[in-house]
Design an enzyme around this catalytic site. Structure first.
Site, PDB file in Angstrom:
ATOM      1  CB  CYS A  34      -0.919  -0.049   1.225  1.00 15.98           C
ATOM      2  SG  CYS A  34      -1.778   1.481   1.591  1.00 15.98           S
ATOM      3  CB  CYS A  37       0.279   1.766   4.071  1.00 16.72           C
ATOM      4  SG  CYS A  37      -1.441   1.255   3.924  1.00 16.72           S
TER       5      CYS A  37
END
Length: 112
Positions: A34, A37
């Protein structure tokens, strides 16, 4: 992945480190693949240092701990849940600025 002051949360230690914590805990549900993230990780490291004695910050890898992600109905990442007294007090989904994260933390630290 996480700095030394960031808790690595698992299904086995989640209750102890989060639900039974005497201080608020900001939990980052994330995954290695991600991009957002990875972008928020340095901000969380900074916040962990700034709020060292007032809150804890932990990370749950949703790929490794799908049962936790399911239990907290995580449908998008990053999702950050701010726990206090064993309950979710704030939910933040997506990439957030340091200012936005601090505002949510301050709401929990200074209720009323």
């Amino acid at each position: 992945m996480a700095a030394s002051h960031i808790l690595k949360l698992t299904a086995e230690n989640f209750a102890t480190h989060v639900l039974q914590s005497p201080v608020p805990v900001l939990v980052d549900f994330w995954a290695e693949w991600c991009g957002p993230c990875r972008m928020i990780a340095p901000v969380l490291d900074e916040l962990a240092t700034e709020y060292e004695d007032r809150i804890r910050i932990g990370k749950v890898n949703v790929d490794d701990h799908q049962q936790l992600a399911s239990e907290y109905r995580i449908t998008g990442i990053p999702t950050l849940l701010l726990f206090h007294g064993g309950r979710v007090e704030e939910t933040m989904v997506g990439l957030k600025s340091k200012r936005d994260l601090k505002a949510n933390i301050e709401k929990v630290l200074t209720p009323g």
